[in-house]
Scaffold this active site. Sequence first.
Site, PDB file in Angstrom:
ATOM      1  N   GLU A 206      16.615  11.507  -2.397  1.00  0.00           N
ATOM      2  CA  GLU A 206      15.455  11.789  -3.253  1.00  0.00           C
ATOM      3  C   GLU A 206      15.803  12.884  -4.254  1.00  0.00           C
ATOM      4  O   GLU A 206      16.402  13.897  -3.906  1.00  0.00           O
ATOM      5  CB  GLU A 206      14.272  12.180  -2.364  1.00  0.00           C
TER       6      GLU A 206
ATOM      7  N   GLY B 288      12.467   8.553  -2.576  1.00  0.00           N
ATOM      8  CA  GLY B 288      11.746   8.826  -1.324  1.00  0.00           C
ATOM      9  C   GLY B 288      10.239   8.801  -1.497  1.00  0.00           C
ATOM     10  O   GLY B 288       9.519   9.584  -0.882  1.00  0.00           O
TER      11      GLY B 288
ATOM     12  N   THR C 283       1.837  -9.672  -6.317  1.00  0.00           N
ATOM     13  CA  THR C 283       2.822  -8.812  -5.657  1.00  0.00           C
ATOM     14  C   THR C 283       2.420  -8.517  -4.219  1.00  0.00           C
ATOM     15  O   THR C 283       3.236  -8.620  -3.301  1.00  0.00           O
ATOM     16  CB  THR C 283       2.932  -7.472  -6.427  1.00  0.00           C
TER      17      THR C 283
ATOM     18  N   LYS D 194       1.121 -17.053 -13.625  1.00  0.00           N
ATOM     19  CA  LYS D 194       2.422 -17.678 -13.935  1.00  0.00           C
ATOM     20  C   LYS D 194       3.286 -17.850 -12.690  1.00  0.00           C
ATOM     21  O   LYS D 194       4.219 -18.637 -12.682  1.00  0.00           O
ATOM     22  CB  LYS D 194       3.162 -16.879 -14.998  1.00  0.00           C
TER      23      LYS D 194
ATOM     24  N   HIS E  22     -14.376   7.581  24.165  1.00  0.00           N
ATOM     25  CA  HIS E  22     -13.204   8.060  24.889  1.00  0.00           C
ATOM     26  C   HIS E  22     -12.670   6.953  25.803  1.00  0.00           C
ATOM     27  O   HIS E  22     -13.461   6.294  26.460  1.00  0.00           O
ATOM     28  CB  HIS E  22     -13.591   9.264  25.744  1.00  0.00           C
TER      29      HIS E  22
HETATM   30  P1  FAD Z   1      -0.090  -7.938  -8.984  1.00  0.00           P
HETATM   31  O1  FAD Z   1      -0.374  -8.131  -7.565  1.00  0.00           O
HETATM   32  O2  FAD Z   1       1.287  -7.542  -9.372  1.00  0.00           O
HETATM   33  O3  FAD Z   1      -0.461  -9.297  -9.709  1.00  0.00           O
HETATM   34  C1  FAD Z   1      -0.198  -9.524 -11.049  1.00  0.00           C
HETATM   35  C2  FAD Z   1      -0.033 -11.020 -11.253  1.00  0.00           C
HETATM   36  O4  FAD Z   1      -0.023 -11.292 -12.634  1.00  0.00           O
HETATM   37  C3  FAD Z   1       1.279 -11.562 -10.697  1.00  0.00           C
HETATM   38  O5  FAD Z   1       1.007 -12.586  -9.771  1.00  0.00           O
HETATM   39  C4  FAD Z   1       2.017 -12.081 -11.931  1.00  0.00           C
HETATM   40  O6  FAD Z   1       2.747 -13.257 -11.661  1.00  0.00           O
HETATM   41  C5  FAD Z   1       0.865 -12.353 -12.879  1.00  0.00           C
HETATM   42  N1  FAD Z   1       1.217 -12.308 -14.308  1.00  0.00           N
HETATM   43  C6  FAD Z   1       1.892 -11.342 -14.967  1.00  0.00           C
HETATM   44  N2  FAD Z   1       1.954 -11.629 -16.281  1.00  0.00           N
HETATM   45  C7  FAD Z   1       1.314 -12.797 -16.449  1.00  0.00           C
HETATM   46  C8  FAD Z   1       1.029 -13.620 -17.571  1.00  0.00           C
HETATM   47  N3  FAD Z   1       1.415 -13.289 -18.802  1.00  0.00           N
HETATM   48  N4  FAD Z   1       0.351 -14.767 -17.377  1.00  0.00           N
HETATM   49  C9  FAD Z   1      -0.054 -15.123 -16.139  1.00  0.00           C
HETATM   50  N5  FAD Z   1       0.179 -14.394 -15.040  1.00  0.00           N
HETATM   51  C10 FAD Z   1       0.840 -13.241 -15.202  1.00  0.00           C
HETATM   52  N6  FAD Z   1      -0.501  -1.672  -1.924  1.00  0.00           N
HETATM   53  C11 FAD Z   1      -1.349  -1.390  -0.912  1.00  0.00           C
HETATM   54  O7  FAD Z   1      -2.527  -1.142  -1.145  1.00  0.00           O
HETATM   55  N7  FAD Z   1      -0.913  -1.405   0.394  1.00  0.00           N
HETATM   56  C12 FAD Z   1       0.379  -1.656   0.715  1.00  0.00           C
HETATM   57  O8  FAD Z   1       0.732  -1.662   1.886  1.00  0.00           O
HETATM   58  C13 FAD Z   1       1.292  -1.924  -0.334  1.00  0.00           C
HETATM   59  N8  FAD Z   1       2.582  -2.200  -0.061  1.00  0.00           N
HETATM   60  C14 FAD Z   1       3.440  -2.490  -1.067  1.00  0.00           C
HETATM   61  C15 FAD Z   1       4.759  -2.760  -0.759  1.00  0.00           C
HETATM   62  C16 FAD Z   1       5.655  -3.076  -1.756  1.00  0.00           C
HETATM   63  C17 FAD Z   1       7.091  -3.371  -1.394  1.00  0.00           C
HETATM   64  C18 FAD Z   1       5.195  -3.160  -3.109  1.00  0.00           C
HETATM   65  C19 FAD Z   1       6.130  -3.536  -4.198  1.00  0.00           C
HETATM   66  C20 FAD Z   1       3.874  -2.893  -3.422  1.00  0.00           C
HETATM   67  C21 FAD Z   1       2.985  -2.548  -2.415  1.00  0.00           C
HETATM   68  N9  FAD Z   1       1.649  -2.249  -2.690  1.00  0.00           N
HETATM   69  C22 FAD Z   1       0.798  -1.933  -1.664  1.00  0.00           C
HETATM   70  C23 FAD Z   1       1.112  -2.251  -4.075  1.00  0.00           C
HETATM   71  C24 FAD Z   1       0.335  -3.539  -4.357  1.00  0.00           C
HETATM   72  O9  FAD Z   1       1.169  -4.639  -4.119  1.00  0.00           O
HETATM   73  C25 FAD Z   1      -0.149  -3.531  -5.781  1.00  0.00           C
HETATM   74  O10 FAD Z   1      -0.884  -2.349  -6.023  1.00  0.00           O
HETATM   75  C26 FAD Z   1      -1.055  -4.729  -6.085  1.00  0.00           C
HETATM   76  O11 FAD Z   1      -0.349  -5.919  -5.873  1.00  0.00           O
HETATM   77  C27 FAD Z   1      -1.579  -4.666  -7.510  1.00  0.00           C
HETATM   78  O12 FAD Z   1      -2.344  -5.789  -7.796  1.00  0.00           O
HETATM   79  P2  FAD Z   1      -2.489  -6.329  -9.282  1.00  0.00           P
HETATM   80  O13 FAD Z   1      -3.464  -7.463  -9.203  1.00  0.00           O
HETATM   81  O14 FAD Z   1      -2.739  -5.234 -10.205  1.00  0.00           O
HETATM   82  O15 FAD Z   1      -1.044  -6.887  -9.664  1.00  0.00           O
END
Ligand code: FAD
Length: 473
Positions: free
Chosen positions: A211, A189, A41, A35, A452
């Site tokens: 925290e 935190g 994310t 969507k 090293h």
């Molecule tokens: P997401 O990446 O959240 O994807 C879910 C997708 O589903 C989204 O694009 C959304 O639009 C879509 N969606 C939702 N509902 C619907 C629907 N009904 N129909 C169609 N589409 C839909 N992880 C790391 O490993 N390393 C990092 O350095 C790291 N840094 C981060 C920093 C921040 C600030 C944040 C917030 C998170 C971070 N993470 C990090 C965590 C990481 O982003 C998530 O663990 C990861 O994105 C999870 O992937 P996912 O596919 O489960 O979900």
Amino acid sequence: MANEYDLVILGGGTGGYVAAIRASQLGLKTAIVEKGKLGGTCLHNGCIPSKALLRSAEVYSTAKRSEDFGVLAKDVSFDFGKIQERKNSIVGQLHKGVQYLMKKGKIDVFEGEGRILGPSIFSPIPGTISVEMNNGEENEMLIPKNVIVSTGSRPNTLPGLEIDGKFIISSEEALKLQELPKSILIVGGGVIGVEWASMLADFDVDVTLIEYSDTIIPAEDKEIRLELKKQLEKKGVKVVTGAKVLPDTLEKNEHVTVQAEIKGEKVFFAGEKLLVSVGRTGNVEGLGLENTEIVVSNNSIQVNENFQTKESHIYAIGDVIGGLQLAHVASHEGIKAVEHIAGLQPERLEYEKIAKCIYTSPEIASIGYTEEEAIEKGFTVKKGKFSFQAVGKALVYGEQEGFVKIIADSQTDDILGVHIIGPHATDMISEAALAATLDAAPWEIGATIHPHPTLSEAIGEAALAVDGKEIHG
Ligand code: FAD
């Protein structure tokens, strides 16, 4: 119009799009419904943009102390607009990459919001996906043999500290700031809170990190927690623990002010902005889960070890199932789920061997148990620790803070945990993850010749130190 698929994936984040690629490799006719933007994310609101900003902060902070390296850079400053442009361009480039991979894998991408239907004229079992298309065109009906739900998560909120985008922000708004505040209160935190605290302090923002529990990053090893606190305080971050923020004292005028209760006393805090970073919650709403037998608990979809929900043809992976909410965890859960769908009988995902990284400066990375957890679980622990102070490359880099700590079972010689705080910790941890995957003992890491001068020598030395055989310690 109805379309038939072997697999439809709901959500094109790291978990969803990687699952789609693996499915295409295995010859499954696959569609993905997204969507927002492919990449989710991690690519647009998480890992990549935050790390791009962190890198700029690191370059700025190194430039400020360039004299330490004999380099005379006068009047070092930064242009936050350009920093944001650089971040956006990295995200844009990677976004195009994901789009290309979908085309290459012949994966159909439906841009719209997907919802699971119950038994209908399309199928006698739940799982038909109705897609409300973003372009306003008629809903698409997708009829899959299997579904993967990978709809991710969103920031948690604190009642009374609702995000207004101006004074009170989450990491999503923080990533889009056009200029930096002079001061900020960060409530929470955990990993995201400390990453922002480290980055903003490196950008000269006056940071107060508040925290609730008695420590920051509570999931990490105690020695790592204490070292990070020390390093954050060295940057000027005010780290306040054991503090219960009192939302009803919140005021927003030119600044945000709020009180927190610390050891029974009320303490006043003020900042230009307040960043709420108190964890994330699964996106389980509006998916039509009520049309299925799928069980949801604490906003997380419940799955078995093959990532099947109570509807065995509907799988769920990534942040929406809770647990370790990390991008590489989501993608590997996706791969396992798809391989199970394809009948490959994949092995169980061993979460204890997965690396967890925190991109503060210095970085933190770990696998396995903390020392406290290992003792609690009844292991007889032996450990080795090696400081970056004694590693030539760390001194050459001018980044000698931190250490590597390895915890092992003194009876079996199994590695129980590896914890690193220091330069490039997040790149180095993969050696430990590989060692754990191959069931290597600390002496085997120690017997591996580390070149090293490299930072990885600290891992070799810490492994030797487990049996008291370190050379430079
Ligand atoms: P997401 O990446 O959240 O994807 C879910 C997708 O589903 C989204 O694009 C959304 O639009 C879509 N969606 C939702 N509902 C619907 C629907 N009904 N129909 C169609 N589409 C839909 N992880 C790391 O490993 N390393 C990092 O350095 C790291 N840094 C981060 C920093 C921040 C600030 C944040 C917030 C998170 C971070 N993470 C990090 C965590 C990481 O982003 C998530 O663990 C990861 O994105 C999870 O992937 P996912 O596919 O489960 O979900």
